[in-house]
Design a protein around this motif. Structure first.
Motif: not given
Length: 111
Positions: A2, A65-67, A71, A94, A107, A109
């Motif tokens: 992240a 973030v990837d996931d 998150a 998000r 957050a 992605t």
């Protein structure tokens, strides 16, 4: 991993914000409707939100973030409070949350 990749600023007038930052720093912008624009000139871009129903009270740091679901689980497990559940927007998905000190963050992605 992240990382901070975006900062969203609440503004009263998107056109005025674009004019100021364009003149002051030479930034270029992409418009995403009449109340939202974002810089397109850096690794960490800045969005300007003028929609009264969407803008936050202060600057909104956005963490890539990837996931997103993982998150969300990690944020709540660590003591964060979700203020806006996962939602889609033109750049991906998000959610918004506050940390234990009350700072609002998001957050995100892509896709």
């Amino acid at each position: 991993m992240a990382r901070l990749n975006y900062l969203e600023l609440p503004v009263a007038d998107t056109a005025r914000a674009k004019a100021f930052y364009g003149a002051a720093f030479g930034w270029l912008f992409a418009d995403y409707g009449p109340t939202y624009a974002a810089t397109t000139s850096g690794d960490t871009d800045i969005g300007f939100q003028a929609d009264q129903g969407e803008k936050t009270a202060a600057a909104l740091p956005v963490i890539a973030v990837d996931d997103l679901e993982a998150a969300l689980a990690a944020v709540t497990s660590a003591g964060g409070r979700v203020t806006r559940p996962i939602f889609a927007f033109p750049g991906g998905r998000r959610f918004h949350f506050t940390d234990p000190d009350g700072h609002e963050l998001a957050a995100v992605t892509a896709g």
